[in-house]
Design a protein around this motif. Structure first.
Motif, PDB file in Angstrom:
ATOM      1  N   ASP A   1       0.862  -1.183   0.000  1.00 32.00           N
ATOM      2  CA  ASP A   1       0.000   0.000   0.000  1.00 32.00           C
ATOM      3  C   ASP A   1       0.901   1.236   0.000  1.00 32.00           C
ATOM      4  O   ASP A   1       1.687   1.431   0.930  1.00 32.00           O
TER       5      ASP A   1
ATOM      6  N   THR B   1      -1.632  -1.243  -3.949  1.00 35.05           N
ATOM      7  CA  THR B   1      -2.778  -0.370  -3.703  1.00 35.05           C
ATOM      8  C   THR B   1      -2.247   1.038  -3.428  1.00 35.05           C
ATOM      9  O   THR B   1      -1.304   1.221  -2.665  1.00 35.05           O
TER      10      THR B   1
ATOM     11  N   VAL C   1      -2.643   5.117  -2.386  1.00 31.76           N
ATOM     12  CA  VAL C   1      -3.365   6.027  -1.496  1.00 31.76           C
ATOM     13  C   VAL C   1      -2.808   7.436  -1.730  1.00 31.76           C
ATOM     14  O   VAL C   1      -1.655   7.600  -2.115  1.00 31.76           O
TER      15      VAL C   1
ATOM     16  N   GLY D   1      -6.994   3.807  -4.514  1.00 29.93           N
ATOM     17  CA  GLY D   1      -7.684   3.741  -3.231  1.00 29.93           C
ATOM     18  C   GLY D   1      -8.265   5.075  -2.809  1.00 29.93           C
ATOM     19  O   GLY D   1      -8.830   5.825  -3.615  1.00 29.93           O
TER      20      GLY D   1
ATOM     21  N   ASN E   1      -6.246   3.636   3.357  1.00 35.74           N
ATOM     22  CA  ASN E   1      -6.831   2.447   2.716  1.00 35.74           C
ATOM     23  C   ASN E   1      -7.007   1.319   3.721  1.00 35.74           C
ATOM     24  O   ASN E   1      -8.061   0.671   3.775  1.00 35.74           O
TER      25      ASN E   1
ATOM     26  N   VAL F   1      -9.598  -0.593  -1.521  1.00 40.96           N
ATOM     27  CA  VAL F   1     -10.102  -1.069  -0.223  1.00 40.96           C
ATOM     28  C   VAL F   1     -10.830  -2.400  -0.408  1.00 40.96           C
ATOM     29  O   VAL F   1     -10.649  -3.346   0.376  1.00 40.96           O
TER      30      VAL F   1
END
Ligand code: BDR
Ligand code: CA
Length: 314
Positions: free
Chosen positions: A9, A35, A37, A67, A132, A105
Motif C-alpha cells: 500500500d 494499492t 493512497v 484507493g 486504505n 479497499v
C-alpha cells in the motif's frame, strides 16, 4: 520455502519507488497487488507513478489499484515534495499499465478474506498514509483474521519528526487512520524515522544504483538525484534516507534489523496531531518498533535487489 503473500500500500513517491521495485524483483515475495493512497502526491499522480513503475519493471501481471483520495477526517496535506506530482517521462519513461477497476479497499478486503479462508494470512506493507488499510479494517473488522501483520513505515519516537517537528509524514497525513490500524488487533511492525534515518544513501550509492545497467535502477537513481534528500544539518554526514524500502528489506532479511516490543499510539487532535508515542513497558505489547539497522547491509540489499530486477527484465 513458501513465498510471502504481500499487498503493498503506497503513495509513490521516490522512496516508494525503491520499495515497489524491490518487492517486484524479490522471488521470496508473491506480490498480490499494489494499492495506491493519496499522500506524497494526489491520488491520481500516485496512481500514474505506480503504473509506470510496474511497466518499467516489466511486471504487468501485478495489479495496481486506486484507493482513498483523502484522509479520513483531517484536512488534506501532501508531502514536502508534492510538487514532484507525476514522475517526469524523462526520468521514468512514458510506458504504463492500466489500473484495475476494483477499488483498493475492496481488493484488500477480498484478499484478506480469501487468506483467512485458506488459513494463510497475508502481509500488508504500508508505506503511505494508512487511509486504505483503516477503511478496510473499519468497514470489515473481521478481515483482521486474514492479515498476518501490517509492516508499516511510519512514526517517530526518539527522532524528531520531519513533516513537522513532532510528526512523521505518513502518520501526520492521516492520524485517525493510524489510530484505527494501531488499535485493530493486527500485529504491527513499525519502521519509524528513528530507524529509517540511520541509513543514508550517499551520492556514490546513488551512482552505484544507476550503474547496474537496467531501466529501474537508472530511473531510481535519476529520481534520487533530482529529489536529493541529503541534509547535513540534520544528519551530520552526507547522504539521505530511503525510508520505505526498509519494510521490504525486513521481509527479505529481518536479521538486518533490531526492534523492541511496545504498544504504540498516536495523537489525533490538537497542536501535536500525528505525534506517535510508545509504551515499551506494556505487559501486552501489540507492536514491534524497529530501533536499529545494519546500514551497509541495508544499502547493499536495496542495491542488489534492484540490480537483480534489472537482470530479469532486460
Ligand atoms: C514517508 O513519507 C514520505 O515522504 C515517504 O514516501 C515515506 O513513506 C517518510 O516519512
Ligand atoms: Ca511513502
Amino acid at each position: 520455502m513458501s513465498r510471502q503473500r504481500v499487498i503493498l500500500d503506497t503513495d509513490p513517491g521516490v522512496d516508494d519507488a525503491a520499495a515497489i521495485f524491490m518487492a517486484l524483483g524479490a522471488p521470496e515475495i508473491d506480490l498480490l497487488g499494489i494499492t495506491v493512497v493519496a499522500g506524497n502526491v494526489p491520488l491520481g499522480a500516485g496512481l500514474e507513478n505506480a503504473c509506470r513503475l510496474v511497466a518499467l519493471a516489466g511486471r504487468r501481471d501485478v495489479p495496481v489499484l486506486a484507493g482513498v483520495e483523502r484522509p479520513l477526517l483531517r484536512d488534506q496535506v501532501y508531502g514536502r515534495y508534492a510538487a514532484i506530482g507525476a514522475f517526469s517521462e524523462r526520468l521514468v519513461g512514458a510506458d504504463s499499465v492500466t489500473p484495475a477497476s476494483e477499488h483498493a479497499v475492496s481488493f484488500i478486503v477480498r484478499q484478506a478474506r480469501a487468506a483467512a479462508r485458506a488459513g494463510r494470512p497475508l502481509t500488508l506493507c504500508a508505506i503511505g498514509p494508512l487511509s486504505n488499510i483503516a477503511m478496510a479494517l473499519r468497514l470489515h473488522p473481521e478481515v483482521a483474521e486474514g492479515i498476518a501483520r501490517v509492516v508499516c513505515m511510519g512514526g517517530a519516537f526518539t527522532a524528531l519528526g520531519h513533516r513537522t517537528p513532532w510528526a512523521e509524514f505518513n502518520i501526520y497525513a492521516d492520524p485517525h487512520a493510524a489510530q484505527i490500524v494501531f488499535g485493530a488487533g493486527v500485529p504491527l511492525v513499525l519502521f519509524p524515522l528513528d530507524v529509517t534515518m540511520q541509513a543514508l544513501f550517499t551520492p556514490a550509492d546513488v551512482v552505484r544504483i544507476g550503474a547496474t545497467g537496467g531501466a529501474p535502477g537508472r530511473a531510481l537513481a535519476a529520481l534520487m538525484d533530482e529529489h536529493d534528500r541529503s541534509d547535513m544539518a540534520r544528519y551530520g554526514r552526507p547522504g539521505g534516507p530511503l525510508h520505505d524500502p526498509m519494510t521490504i528489506a525486513w521481509l527479505l532479511e529481518p536479521g538486518l534489523f533490531a526492534g523492541r516490543p511496545a504498544t504504540v499510539g498516536v495523537q489525533v487532535g490538537g497542536a501535536t496531531s500525528g505525534h506517535t508515542f510508545a509504551d515499551f513497558n506494556d505487559d501486552s505489547p501489540r507492536a514491534t518498533v524497529m530501533t536499529d539497522v545494519d546500514e551497509p547491509g541495508y544499502i547493499a540489499l536495496v542495491t542488489d535487489r534492484i540490480a537483480a530486477l534489472e537482470e530479469e527484465t532486460q
